[in-house]
Scaffold this active site. Structure first.
Site, PDB file in Angstrom:
ATOM      1  N   ASN A  73       0.806  -1.226   0.000  1.00  0.00           N
ATOM      2  CA  ASN A  73       0.000   0.000   0.000  1.00  0.00           C
ATOM      3  C   ASN A  73       0.836   1.272   0.000  1.00  0.00           C
ATOM      4  OD1 ASN A  73       0.310  -1.411   2.611  1.00  0.00           O
ATOM      5  ND2 ASN A  73      -0.338   0.534   3.461  1.00  0.00           N
ATOM      6  N   GLN A  77      -5.025  -3.449  -2.125  1.00  0.00           N
ATOM      7  CA  GLN A  77      -4.560  -2.411  -3.058  1.00  0.00           C
ATOM      8  C   GLN A  77      -4.602  -2.875  -4.509  1.00  0.00           C
ATOM      9  OE1 GLN A  77      -3.770   0.780  -2.556  1.00  0.00           O
ATOM     10  NE2 GLN A  77      -4.079   0.704  -0.347  1.00  0.00           N
ATOM     11  N   SER A 101     -11.179  -4.899  -0.559  1.00  0.00           N
ATOM     12  CA  SER A 101     -12.010  -3.859   0.057  1.00  0.00           C
ATOM     13  C   SER A 101     -12.602  -2.968  -1.025  1.00  0.00           C
ATOM     14  CB  SER A 101     -11.117  -3.032   0.994  1.00  0.00           C
ATOM     15  OG  SER A 101     -11.875  -2.046   1.642  1.00  0.00           O
ATOM     16  N   GLY A 102     -13.882  -2.605  -0.864  1.00  0.00           N
ATOM     17  CA  GLY A 102     -14.556  -1.840  -1.909  1.00  0.00           C
ATOM     18  C   GLY A 102     -14.104  -0.399  -2.053  1.00  0.00           C
ATOM     19  N   HIS A 103     -13.684   0.216  -0.938  1.00  0.00           N
ATOM     20  CA  HIS A 103     -13.451   1.660  -1.021  1.00  0.00           C
ATOM     21  C   HIS A 103     -12.171   2.048  -1.750  1.00  0.00           C
ATOM     22  CE1 HIS A 103     -10.517   2.619   2.301  1.00  0.00           C
ATOM     23  NE2 HIS A 103     -10.910   1.451   2.750  1.00  0.00           N
ATOM     24  N   THR A 162     -26.810  -9.260   9.389  1.00  0.00           N
ATOM     25  CA  THR A 162     -27.633  -8.974   8.202  1.00  0.00           C
ATOM     26  C   THR A 162     -26.766  -8.340   7.120  1.00  0.00           C
ATOM     27  OG1 THR A 162     -29.534  -8.687   9.638  1.00  0.00           O
ATOM     28  CG2 THR A 162     -29.733  -7.795   7.405  1.00  0.00           C
ATOM     29  N   CYS A 191      -3.095   4.872   6.853  1.00  0.00           N
ATOM     30  CA  CYS A 191      -3.285   4.559   8.265  1.00  0.00           C
ATOM     31  C   CYS A 191      -2.175   5.145   9.127  1.00  0.00           C
ATOM     32  CB  CYS A 191      -3.341   3.056   8.464  1.00  0.00           C
ATOM     33  SG  CYS A 191      -4.619   2.314   7.471  1.00  0.00           S
TER      34      CYS A 191
HETATM   35  N1  PLP Z   1      -4.657  -3.971   3.554  1.00  0.00           N
HETATM   36  C1  PLP Z   1      -4.087  -3.043   2.776  1.00  0.00           C
HETATM   37  C2  PLP Z   1      -2.921  -3.417   1.910  1.00  0.00           C
HETATM   38  C3  PLP Z   1      -4.582  -1.726   2.777  1.00  0.00           C
HETATM   39  O1  PLP Z   1      -4.003  -0.811   2.015  1.00  0.00           O
HETATM   40  C4  PLP Z   1      -5.684  -1.420   3.614  1.00  0.00           C
HETATM   41  C5  PLP Z   1      -6.188  -0.040   3.693  1.00  0.00           C
HETATM   42  O2  PLP Z   1      -5.553   0.919   3.310  1.00  0.00           O
HETATM   43  C6  PLP Z   1      -6.251  -2.443   4.376  1.00  0.00           C
HETATM   44  C7  PLP Z   1      -5.707  -3.706   4.337  1.00  0.00           C
HETATM   45  C8  PLP Z   1      -7.426  -2.182   5.237  1.00  0.00           C
HETATM   46  O3  PLP Z   1      -8.591  -2.085   4.426  1.00  0.00           O
HETATM   47  P1  PLP Z   1      -9.910  -1.395   5.007  1.00  0.00           P
HETATM   48  O4  PLP Z   1      -9.654   0.055   5.052  1.00  0.00           O
HETATM   49  O5  PLP Z   1     -10.977  -1.764   4.024  1.00  0.00           O
HETATM   50  O6  PLP Z   1     -10.136  -2.005   6.336  1.00  0.00           O
END
Ligand code: PLP
Length: 385
Positions: free
Chosen positions: A151, A179, A199-201, A237, A325
């Site tokens: 990431n 990623q 992950s969708g976002h 749900t 993060c």
């Molecule tokens: N793993 C990686 C490589 C990520 O870049 C991220 C978020 O930046 C995550 C896990 C965590 O995903 P989420 O934000 O959907 O919990």
């Protein structure tokens, strides 16, 4: 002020077609999928269709795909439940040292519960060595987890090679593809992936929806104890709206021409060439070729990465000083620290993550503004750029 958004690795904007899918789901799929009446059936059917579409995208069986709330949940499920389910086989897990905190902190939790974790070093590009990987596997190793793409620096790991080695030793292979999902092509069984988190976002769906692929060989692990949702393995749900959005995001990614990735890569290369080539104070972090199309992680020596990000933000350019993060934390990035011991390079890192909405004009402006910011900050730090 309209911003130039170059922080797509942190999260992405919900696009128009995904917003439409969300509106449709809010109107049509509001019933509880477990209910035995028309609104319930409609929701259950929509989930089944979404699961099928996403499973097809990953080349997997729909029954092996589970919807979660985010990538972090998927990583927790993959690691904790699998290690617990196979405890009689062993209590050892192998991961790379540059995993996301969603994996690393889950490992720390497992260690407190008596499991053993080996953290593999990476080379100066962020690549896991297949030889080191193989030498870390033991008779009591249950699983290995190596991220598909990092990431922070965007390096894409040799997933097929690593999964092949894992399988030769009877070890399950998980990859955190948060990623990479939708940005590079992934075919789980063909690549030897037994478990995959996404992950969708990161793909223009809203926050709050993720997925876990778990092949039948993983066994019948259960993460969230509750009702019979997700074949009894993840109670709660279903997020019908998030699932519809994720399916729309996957459709958007699979419909997007191959030339989109090439266009993003070319824009990324332009940014790197203009800012790094011939510049003694600038470095590209991560692998020059084996990297996500949109990732450019650059270090400006003698310049504080956070100061650069803040100065760019004041000009309407959104970048990141590290991973999303950790960018508010003052601790040096564990990823960059694994690649180099050059503190100047670690503290001077700025991540630009381009997306399919990034334009050439935005990159031109960014190049100009980064040079300007580097000159201002360089003068303060006595570095000429
Ligand atoms: N793993 C990686 C490589 C990520 O870049 C991220 C978020 O930046 C995550 C896990 C965590 O995903 P989420 O934000 O959907 O919990």
């Amino acid at each position: 002020m309209a911003c130039i958004y170059l922080d797509n690795a942190a999260t992405t904007r919900v696009t128009e077609e995904i917003r439409e899918a969300i509106d449709r789901a809010l109107d049509e799929n509001w019933g509880n999928p477990s209910s035995l009446h028309e609104p319930g059936y409609r929701s259950a059917e929509a989930i089944a269709e979404a699961r099928e579409e996403i499973a097809c995208f990953l080349g997997v069986c729909p029954n092996d795909l589970y919807f979660t709330s985010c990538g972090t949940e998927s990583d927790n499920w993959a690691l904790v439940s699998t290690m617990e389910a196979h405890e009689e086989r062993g209590r050892h897990l192998v991961v790379s040292s540059i995993e996301h905190p969603a994996v690393l902190n889950t490992c720390a939790y497992l260690e407190k519960r008596g499991f053993e974790v080996t953290y593999l070093p990476v080379d100066s590009y962020g690549l896991v060595s297949p030889d080191l990987f193989e030498s870390a596997l033991r008779p009591d190793t249950v699983m290995a987890s190596v991220m598909f793409a990092n990431n922070e620096v965007g390096t894409i790991e040799p997933i097929e090679t690593l999964s092949g080695i894992a399988h030769a030793h009877g070890v399950l292979f998980h990859t955190d593809a948060v990623q990479a999902f939708g940005h590079v092509s992934i075919a789980c069984p063909a690549m030897g992936i037994d478990l995959l988190s996404a992950s969708g976002h990161k793909l223009h769906a809203p926050k709050g929806i993720g997925l876990l692929y778990a092949a039948p060989c993983v066994g019948n692990t259960c993460f969230m104890h509750g009702g019979q949702q997700e074949r009894g393995r993840r109670g709660g749900t279903e997020n019908t709206v998030g699932i519809a959005a994720l399916a729309a995001a996957v459709r958007r990614a699979s419909d997007s021409p191959v030339s989109t990735a090439t266009r993003i890569t070319n824009l990324r290369n332009r940014l790197v060439e203009e800012l790094v080539d011939g510049e003694p104070h600038a470095t590209l972090n991560g692998h020059p070729r084996l990297r996500l199309p949109g990732n450019a992680n650059l270090s400006f020596s003698g310049i504080d990465g956070i100061a650069m990000v803040e100065l760019l933000a004041s000009k309407g350019i959104c970048a990141s000083s590290g991973s999303a993060c950790s960018s508010r934390e003052q601790r040096p990035s564990h990823v960059l620290s694994a690649l180099t011991d050059d503190l100047d390079r670690i503290h001077g890192a700025v991540r630009f993550s381009l997306g399919d909405e990034t334009t050439e004009a935005e990159i031109e402006t960014t190049i100009r503004e980064v040079r300007h910011a580097a000159n201002i900050l360089g003068q303060m730090g006595l570095v000429a750029f």
